[in-house]
Design a protein around this motif. Sequence first.
Motif, PDB file in Angstrom:
ATOM      1  N   ALA A   3       0.819  -1.164   0.030  1.00  0.00           N
ATOM      2  CA  ALA A   3      -0.122   0.059  -0.045  1.00  0.00           C
ATOM      3  C   ALA A   3       0.860   1.353   0.121  1.00  0.00           C
ATOM      4  O   ALA A   3       0.704   2.084  -0.610  1.00  0.00           O
ATOM      5  N   ALA A   4       2.008   1.237   0.780  1.00  0.00           N
ATOM      6  CA  ALA A   4       2.750   2.364   0.959  1.00  0.00           C
ATOM      7  C   ALA A   4       3.408   2.686  -0.663  1.00  0.00           C
ATOM      8  O   ALA A   4       3.474   3.857  -0.934  1.00  0.00           O
ATOM      9  N   ARG A   5       3.730   1.732  -0.955  1.00  0.00           N
ATOM     10  CA  ARG A   5       4.411   1.644  -2.448  1.00  0.00           C
ATOM     11  C   ARG A   5       3.477   2.222  -3.334  1.00  0.00           C
ATOM     12  O   ARG A   5       3.893   3.406  -4.061  1.00  0.00           O
ATOM     13  N   LEU A   6       2.326   1.785  -3.548  1.00  0.00           N
ATOM     14  CA  LEU A   6       1.368   2.259  -4.390  1.00  0.00           C
ATOM     15  C   LEU A   6       1.050   3.762  -3.983  1.00  0.00           C
ATOM     16  O   LEU A   6       0.937   4.668  -5.254  1.00  0.00           O
ATOM     17  N   ILE A   7       0.659   4.080  -2.638  1.00  0.00           N
ATOM     18  CA  ILE A   7       0.425   5.362  -2.392  1.00  0.00           C
ATOM     19  C   ILE A   7       1.241   6.370  -2.797  1.00  0.00           C
ATOM     20  O   ILE A   7       0.966   7.376  -3.493  1.00  0.00           O
ATOM     21  N   PHE A   8       2.806   6.312  -2.736  1.00  0.00           N
ATOM     22  CA  PHE A   8       3.862   7.377  -2.901  1.00  0.00           C
ATOM     23  C   PHE A   8       4.011   7.582  -4.170  1.00  0.00           C
ATOM     24  O   PHE A   8       4.433   8.308  -4.864  1.00  0.00           O
ATOM     25  N   ALA A 106      -3.362  12.561   3.836  1.00  0.00           N
ATOM     26  CA  ALA A 106      -3.947  11.722   4.760  1.00  0.00           C
ATOM     27  C   ALA A 106      -3.408  10.247   4.418  1.00  0.00           C
ATOM     28  O   ALA A 106      -3.331   9.271   5.110  1.00  0.00           O
ATOM     29  N   ALA A 107      -3.453   9.742   2.894  1.00  0.00           N
ATOM     30  CA  ALA A 107      -2.793   8.680   2.591  1.00  0.00           C
ATOM     31  C   ALA A 107      -1.417   8.233   2.845  1.00  0.00           C
ATOM     32  O   ALA A 107      -1.164   7.236   3.380  1.00  0.00           O
ATOM     33  N   PHE A 108      -0.417   9.376   2.916  1.00  0.00           N
ATOM     34  CA  PHE A 108       0.875   9.302   3.335  1.00  0.00           C
ATOM     35  C   PHE A 108       0.719   8.739   5.052  1.00  0.00           C
ATOM     36  O   PHE A 108       1.477   8.156   5.398  1.00  0.00           O
ATOM     37  N   LEU A 109      -0.008   9.570   5.828  1.00  0.00           N
ATOM     38  CA  LEU A 109      -0.161   9.110   7.434  1.00  0.00           C
ATOM     39  C   LEU A 109      -0.770   7.828   7.362  1.00  0.00           C
ATOM     40  O   LEU A 109      -0.178   6.765   8.049  1.00  0.00           O
ATOM     41  N   TYR A 110      -1.777   7.437   6.594  1.00  0.00           N
ATOM     42  CA  TYR A 110      -2.214   5.957   6.632  1.00  0.00           C
ATOM     43  C   TYR A 110      -0.963   4.987   6.328  1.00  0.00           C
ATOM     44  O   TYR A 110      -1.039   4.082   7.013  1.00  0.00           O
ATOM     45  N   ALA A 111       0.043   5.464   5.263  1.00  0.00           N
ATOM     46  CA  ALA A 111       1.205   4.524   4.921  1.00  0.00           C
ATOM     47  C   ALA A 111       1.896   4.310   5.825  1.00  0.00           C
ATOM     48  O   ALA A 111       2.430   3.395   6.304  1.00  0.00           O
TER      49      ALA A 111
END
Length: 118
Positions: A3-8, A106-111
Amino acid sequence: MRAARLIFAVAGLYGLIVLLPLFFVEPWLSPPPSRPEDYYGFLGSATAFQLVYLTIARDPVRFRPLMPIAVLAKVAFFVAVAILWGQGRTAGPILVFATIDLTIGAAFLYAWRRLPPG
């Protein structure tokens, strides 16, 4: 970690798609920027940060300490634009883009919270 890879990765690509064309539209802006060095300086810094997001996407565990800074970058832009919009000093469409940045933050924080420390 996926998820972190995809988000960033998506955030970095989105940022490049949005920012890179702005390097070429300054002659058509009305009114033109009163301080072009600020205009191009912001674009250069923001574009460089998209490369940071893409770097984080390549190895989220290694670059996990950068994630809160990435959140701060997105939130800071939103807060500044929201204040300017509230004062009537910027247009509504700019607030829309700032809200997109807040969502990305917010997605970064989630990751960051989901990724275990390395």
